[in-house]
Every structure is written in C-alpha cells, then in structure tokens.
Design a protein around this motif. Sequence first.
Motif, PDB file in Angstrom:
ATOM      1  N   MET A 121       0.819  -1.193   0.000  1.00 16.26           N
ATOM      2  CA  MET A 121       0.000   0.000   0.000  1.00 16.26           C
ATOM      3  C   MET A 121       0.866   1.262   0.000  1.00 16.26           C
ATOM      4  SD  MET A 121      -3.070   0.554  -0.294  1.00 16.26           S
ATOM      5  CE  MET A 121      -4.607   1.124   0.244  1.00 16.26           C
ATOM      6  N   THR A 122       2.032   1.200   0.620  1.00 19.97           N
ATOM      7  CA  THR A 122       2.913   2.365   0.641  1.00 19.97           C
ATOM      8  C   THR A 122       3.425   2.692  -0.756  1.00 19.97           C
ATOM      9  OG1 THR A 122       4.597   0.838   1.420  1.00 19.97           O
ATOM     10  CG2 THR A 122       3.783   2.450   2.995  1.00 19.97           C
ATOM     11  N   GLN A 123       3.620   1.681  -1.598  1.00 19.20           N
ATOM     12  CA  GLN A 123       4.081   1.949  -2.950  1.00 19.20           C
ATOM     13  C   GLN A 123       3.046   2.773  -3.719  1.00 19.20           C
ATOM     14  OE1 GLN A 123       5.027  -1.829  -4.724  1.00 19.20           O
ATOM     15  NE2 GLN A 123       7.223  -1.576  -4.315  1.00 19.20           N
ATOM     16  N   ILE A 124       1.793   2.451  -3.561  1.00 21.07           N
ATOM     17  CA  ILE A 124       0.731   3.203  -4.244  1.00 21.07           C
ATOM     18  C   ILE A 124       0.718   4.640  -3.732  1.00 21.07           C
ATOM     19  CG2 ILE A 124      -1.771   3.428  -4.524  1.00 21.07           C
ATOM     20  CD1 ILE A 124      -1.910   0.361  -4.575  1.00 21.07           C
ATOM     21  N   TYR A 125       0.832   4.808  -2.425  1.00 16.64           N
ATOM     22  CA  TYR A 125       0.853   6.151  -1.850  1.00 16.64           C
ATOM     23  C   TYR A 125       2.041   6.949  -2.389  1.00 16.64           C
ATOM     24  CZ  TYR A 125       1.309   9.964   1.453  1.00 16.64           C
ATOM     25  OH  TYR A 125       1.432  11.210   2.007  1.00 16.64           O
ATOM     26  N   GLU A 126       3.213   6.315  -2.455  1.00 14.57           N
ATOM     27  CA  GLU A 126       4.404   6.993  -2.972  1.00 14.57           C
ATOM     28  C   GLU A 126       4.228   7.378  -4.438  1.00 14.57           C
ATOM     29  OE1 GLU A 126       7.664   4.372  -2.209  1.00 14.57           O
ATOM     30  OE2 GLU A 126       7.568   4.649  -0.033  1.00 14.57           O
ATOM     31  N   LEU A 127       3.653   6.470  -5.206  1.00 13.48           N
ATOM     32  CA  LEU A 127       3.408   6.780  -6.619  1.00 13.48           C
ATOM     33  C   LEU A 127       2.408   7.933  -6.764  1.00 13.48           C
ATOM     34  CD1 LEU A 127       3.230   3.200  -8.189  1.00 13.48           C
ATOM     35  CD2 LEU A 127       5.034   4.903  -8.484  1.00 13.48           C
ATOM     36  N   GLU A 128       1.361   7.918  -5.978  1.00 11.05           N
ATOM     37  CA  GLU A 128       0.379   9.003  -6.030  1.00 11.05           C
ATOM     38  C   GLU A 128       1.021  10.342  -5.649  1.00 11.05           C
ATOM     39  OE1 GLU A 128      -2.692   7.599  -3.434  1.00 11.05           O
ATOM     40  OE2 GLU A 128      -3.771   6.606  -5.059  1.00 11.05           O
ATOM     41  N   GLU A 129       1.884  10.296  -4.652  1.00 10.24           N
ATOM     42  CA  GLU A 129       2.579  11.507  -4.218  1.00 10.24           C
ATOM     43  C   GLU A 129       3.508  12.024  -5.325  1.00 10.24           C
ATOM     44  OE1 GLU A 129       5.169  13.137  -0.401  1.00 10.24           O
ATOM     45  OE2 GLU A 129       4.791  10.981  -0.610  1.00 10.24           O
ATOM     46  N   ARG A 130       4.241  11.126  -5.943  1.00 11.00           N
ATOM     47  CA  ARG A 130       5.143  11.531  -7.033  1.00 11.00           C
ATOM     48  C   ARG A 130       4.353  12.107  -8.214  1.00 11.00           C
ATOM     49  NH1 ARG A 130       9.586   7.035  -8.167  1.00 11.00           N
ATOM     50  NH2 ARG A 130      10.631   8.795  -9.142  1.00 11.00           N
ATOM     51  N   ILE A 131       3.243  11.469  -8.534  1.00 10.04           N
ATOM     52  CA  ILE A 131       2.398  11.968  -9.624  1.00 10.04           C
ATOM     53  C   ILE A 131       1.877  13.357  -9.288  1.00 10.04           C
ATOM     54  CG2 ILE A 131       0.183  11.646 -10.805  1.00 10.04           C
ATOM     55  CD1 ILE A 131       0.780   8.606 -10.722  1.00 10.04           C
ATOM     56  N   ALA A 132       1.471  13.569  -8.048  1.00  9.64           N
ATOM     57  CA  ALA A 132       0.973  14.886  -7.639  1.00  9.64           C
ATOM     58  C   ALA A 132       2.064  15.943  -7.787  1.00  9.64           C
ATOM     59  CB  ALA A 132       0.459  14.833  -6.206  1.00  9.64           C
ATOM     60  N   HIS A 133       3.287  15.621  -7.391  1.00  7.27           N
ATOM     61  CA  HIS A 133       4.405  16.563  -7.531  1.00  7.27           C
ATOM     62  C   HIS A 133       4.707  16.843  -9.002  1.00  7.27           C
ATOM     63  CE1 HIS A 133       5.493  17.029  -3.340  1.00  7.27           C
ATOM     64  NE2 HIS A 133       5.445  15.718  -3.172  1.00  7.27           N
ATOM     65  N   LEU A 134       4.687  15.792  -9.814  1.00 12.13           N
ATOM     66  CA  LEU A 134       4.940  15.967 -11.244  1.00 12.13           C
ATOM     67  C   LEU A 134       3.863  16.811 -11.904  1.00 12.13           C
ATOM     68  CD1 LEU A 134       6.195  12.381 -12.168  1.00 12.13           C
ATOM     69  CD2 LEU A 134       7.544  14.493 -12.118  1.00 12.13           C
ATOM     70  N   MET A 135       2.612  16.594 -11.511  1.00 11.95           N
ATOM     71  CA  MET A 135       1.516  17.390 -12.075  1.00 11.95           C
ATOM     72  C   MET A 135       1.674  18.857 -11.690  1.00 11.95           C
ATOM     73  SD  MET A 135      -1.699  14.772 -11.653  1.00 11.95           S
ATOM     74  CE  MET A 135      -2.893  15.928 -12.280  1.00 11.95           C
ATOM     75  N   ARG A 136       2.084  19.106 -10.472  1.00  8.11           N
ATOM     76  CA  ARG A 136       2.323  20.488 -10.027  1.00  8.11           C
ATOM     77  C   ARG A 136       3.460  21.117 -10.824  1.00  8.11           C
ATOM     78  NH1 ARG A 136       1.431  24.008  -5.549  1.00  8.11           N
ATOM     79  NH2 ARG A 136       2.421  25.921  -6.260  1.00  8.11           N
ATOM     80  N   ALA A 137       4.518  20.358 -11.040  1.00  9.74           N
ATOM     81  CA  ALA A 137       5.658  20.867 -11.809  1.00  9.74           C
ATOM     82  C   ALA A 137       5.241  21.172 -13.244  1.00  9.74           C
ATOM     83  CB  ALA A 137       6.805  19.856 -11.785  1.00  9.74           C
ATOM     84  N   VAL A 138       4.443  20.314 -13.842  1.00 15.44           N
ATOM     85  CA  VAL A 138       3.966  20.542 -15.207  1.00 15.44           C
ATOM     86  C   VAL A 138       3.106  21.798 -15.254  1.00 15.44           C
ATOM     87  CG1 VAL A 138       2.441  19.641 -17.010  1.00 15.44           C
ATOM     88  CG2 VAL A 138       4.132  18.141 -15.958  1.00 15.44           C
ATOM     89  N   ASP A 139       2.228  21.979 -14.285  1.00 13.42           N
ATOM     90  CA  ASP A 139       1.392  23.184 -14.237  1.00 13.42           C
ATOM     91  C   ASP A 139       2.249  24.439 -14.084  1.00 13.42           C
ATOM     92  OD1 ASP A 139      -0.921  21.700 -14.540  1.00 13.42           O
ATOM     93  OD2 ASP A 139      -1.384  21.662 -12.389  1.00 13.42           O
ATOM     94  N   ASP A 140       3.242  24.378 -13.215  1.00 14.71           N
ATOM     95  CA  ASP A 140       4.137  25.525 -13.020  1.00 14.71           C
ATOM     96  C   ASP A 140       4.896  25.853 -14.302  1.00 14.71           C
ATOM     97  OD1 ASP A 140       3.288  25.679 -10.401  1.00 14.71           O
ATOM     98  OD2 ASP A 140       5.111  24.771  -9.562  1.00 14.71           O
ATOM     99  N   LEU A 141       5.412  24.824 -14.970  1.00 13.07           N
ATOM    100  CA  LEU A 141       6.149  25.032 -16.222  1.00 13.07           C
ATOM    101  C   LEU A 141       5.225  25.570 -17.316  1.00 13.07           C
ATOM    102  CD1 LEU A 141       8.469  21.897 -16.251  1.00 13.07           C
ATOM    103  CD2 LEU A 141       9.146  24.286 -15.911  1.00 13.07           C
ATOM    104  N   SER A 142       4.007  25.111 -17.333  1.00  7.31           N
ATOM    105  CA  SER A 142       3.044  25.606 -18.312  1.00  7.31           C
ATOM    106  C   SER A 142       2.790  27.097 -18.107  1.00  7.31           C
ATOM    107  CB  SER A 142       1.732  24.827 -18.197  1.00  7.31           C
ATOM    108  OG  SER A 142       0.792  25.318 -19.116  1.00  7.31           O
ATOM    109  N   ASP A 143       2.692  27.512 -16.860  1.00  6.84           N
ATOM    110  CA  ASP A 143       2.511  28.934 -16.561  1.00  6.84           C
ATOM    111  C   ASP A 143       3.714  29.748 -17.028  1.00  6.84           C
ATOM    112  OD1 ASP A 143       0.072  28.338 -15.402  1.00  6.84           O
ATOM    113  OD2 ASP A 143       0.833  28.414 -13.340  1.00  6.84           O
ATOM    114  N   VAL A 144       4.908  29.216 -16.809  1.00  4.52           N
ATOM    115  CA  VAL A 144       6.124  29.909 -17.232  1.00  4.52           C
ATOM    116  C   VAL A 144       6.143  30.048 -18.752  1.00  4.52           C
ATOM    117  CG1 VAL A 144       8.636  29.701 -17.399  1.00  4.52           C
ATOM    118  CG2 VAL A 144       7.499  29.261 -15.220  1.00  4.52           C
ATOM    119  N   VAL A 145       5.831  28.976 -19.457  1.00  4.25           N
ATOM    120  CA  VAL A 145       5.831  29.005 -20.915  1.00  4.25           C
ATOM    121  C   VAL A 145       4.797  30.006 -21.428  1.00  4.25           C
ATOM    122  CG1 VAL A 145       5.316  27.646 -22.987  1.00  4.25           C
ATOM    123  CG2 VAL A 145       6.755  26.678 -21.190  1.00  4.25           C
ATOM    124  N   THR A 146       3.643  30.050 -20.809  1.00  2.00           N
ATOM    125  CA  THR A 146       2.598  30.994 -21.217  1.00  2.00           C
ATOM    126  C   THR A 146       3.078  32.427 -21.034  1.00  2.00           C
ATOM    127  OG1 THR A 146       0.866  29.411 -20.654  1.00  2.00           O
ATOM    128  CG2 THR A 146       0.225  31.720 -20.788  1.00  2.00           C
TER     129      THR A 146
END
Length: 67
Positions: A1-26
């Motif tokens: 179960m911890t692996q799923i939590y870690e993956l979800e956490e990493r995905i959340a961080h990556l999604m935030r980074a993508v959103d931040d980069l998208s704002d910069v590009v805009t």
Amino acid sequence: MTQIYELEERIAHLMRAVDDLSDVVTRQQAEIDRLTRRVEMLMQREAEREAAQSGGVILGDERPPHW
C-alpha cells in the motif's frame, strides 16, 4: 500500500511541476509576442526614417552612398 501512496505523491508533484512550467511558458510566449511587436514597430519606424532621409525607396541590395 505504501508503494501506491508513494506513486500518487510523485504523480501529484509531477503534475504540479507541469502546471508551473506551463505557466512559465505561457508568460514567456506573451513576452515574446510583445517583444516581436515592438521590434516590428521599430523596424517600420527605421525604414520610414531612412526613406525620408534618402528621399527614395530603400532596396535590399542597394549599396550605401559612400561606396
């Protein structure tokens, strides 16, 4: 179960980074567009100034008067 939590956490961080980069590009694209318009305006002004000084049409292959 911890692996799923870690993956979800990493995905959340990556999604935030993508959103931040998208704002910069805009923001960068808006700045590029603004600067492009200014350069075009300055080139137009310079062409008009040169045409007014020489009293004629400026040709791309025209040699300067000192040649």
